[in-house]
Design a protein around this motif. Sequence first.
Motif, mmCIF file in Angstrom:
data_model
loop_
_atom_site.group_PDB
_atom_site.id
_atom_site.type_symbol
_atom_site.label_atom_id
_atom_site.label_comp_id
_atom_site.label_asym_id
_atom_site.label_seq_id
_atom_site.Cartn_x
_atom_site.Cartn_y
_atom_site.Cartn_z
ATOM 1 N N SER A 149 0.810 -1.224 0.000
ATOM 2 C CA SER A 149 0.000 0.000 0.000
ATOM 3 C C SER A 149 0.841 1.272 0.000
ATOM 4 O O SER A 149 0.298 2.362 0.166
ATOM 5 C CB SER A 149 -0.916 0.006 1.230
ATOM 6 N N GLY A 150 2.132 1.165 -0.191
ATOM 7 C CA GLY A 150 2.988 2.339 -0.140
ATOM 8 C C GLY A 150 2.889 3.191 -1.399
ATOM 9 O O GLY A 150 2.684 2.691 -2.511
ATOM 10 N N MET A 151 3.057 4.497 -1.217
ATOM 11 C CA MET A 151 2.978 5.427 -2.320
ATOM 12 C C MET A 151 4.143 5.265 -3.300
ATOM 13 O O MET A 151 3.977 5.465 -4.515
ATOM 14 C CB MET A 151 2.946 6.861 -1.777
ATOM 15 N N VAL A 152 5.315 4.878 -2.800
ATOM 16 C CA VAL A 152 6.494 4.768 -3.668
ATOM 17 C C VAL A 152 6.287 3.676 -4.705
ATOM 18 O O VAL A 152 6.508 3.878 -5.912
ATOM 19 C CB VAL A 152 7.752 4.501 -2.823
ATOM 20 N N LEU A 158 3.148 3.023 -11.948
ATOM 21 C CA LEU A 158 2.622 3.848 -13.033
ATOM 22 C C LEU A 158 3.556 3.896 -14.232
ATOM 23 O O LEU A 158 3.101 4.139 -15.358
ATOM 24 C CB LEU A 158 2.355 5.271 -12.516
ATOM 25 N N VAL A 159 4.861 3.679 -13.999
ATOM 26 C CA VAL A 159 5.826 3.695 -15.108
ATOM 27 C C VAL A 159 6.274 2.282 -15.454
ATOM 28 O O VAL A 159 7.280 2.101 -16.148
ATOM 29 C CB VAL A 159 7.039 4.579 -14.756
ATOM 30 N N GLY A 160 5.560 1.277 -14.966
ATOM 31 C CA GLY A 160 5.835 -0.096 -15.363
ATOM 32 C C GLY A 160 6.901 -0.810 -14.573
ATOM 33 O O GLY A 160 7.403 -1.849 -15.018
#
Length: 310
Positions: A149-152, A158-160
């Motif tokens: 669940s981390g944002m990193v 999102l960039v694969g």
Amino acid sequence: MASLPERAVRPRLPEPAPRARVRWSERLEPYLYLAPSLALLAIFTFYPIVRSIYLSLFLTDPLGRPRVFLGLQHYANALSSTFLQSMGVTLLFVLYTVPVGLILGFVLALLAHQPLKGTRIFQLIFSSPLAISAAIGSTIWVMLLNPVSGMVNYLLGLVGIAPIHWLTDPRWALLSVGMVSIWLRLGFNFVLMLSGLQNVPDELLEAAVVDGAGFWAKTRYVTLPMISPTLFFAAVVGVIHAFQVFAEIEIMTAGGPSDATNTVVYRIYQVAFRQYEFGSASAQAILLFIVMVVLTYIQFRLGERRVHYQ
């Protein structure tokens, strides 16, 4: 000639104090001013060091009381145990954090020192990590680096890029803790570098511009030599802090995984307050103290040659 009554009412001059008494009072006066600081140092610095040396020679009970005299056995056991592995982890941590922290602090200070509008806002943003404690900062990054669940990992997805187990993979754990430590120390390094840049004389920079020097030439041949005392101080303090890192390790990894982040200070904490072997922990603390003194001496011997004091 004065009359007898006039002589009788003439005031008597005070006798000079003995020279020995004046000399001793002058010698003791500075120590009276230093007494409060010396008392604090004696209680919180010198006595713990002496006590640690004493305990390192004994086998202690769970309450830390010396029971059996062992001599230098604890030191021999430390040098033949995982203490050396923890020292290697600590040295890697120093190499990861100190140079990167100094470079980032200098670059950000150089950008914030430019005569542009809004630089005060950037100075406030870059120095903001100073107001965040290590415990709070580490807790924030534990949530950001969570593999599920981390944002990193979400941004990387999102960039694969596949999710990375930042704190549970031995290949990434020390780097992750080092990244957090760099961020927590960035405000301190930034403020130091910015204060050093503000003390560079404008006459030198103007003379460099007149001679045709560009931005990089001014930075290399004027700015860096002038702030070299600041860089040297930041490097020494950074190495000492990196050797003493604890909060980030305790909150983020607890020395794991597979002892990948088990630094010397955290190992001493485990031996003392989880295994209750205070004699062994004291011996390891003394060895760490010796290593830090040697490294600081080497830094002064090698670093001061390139420091330009005004």
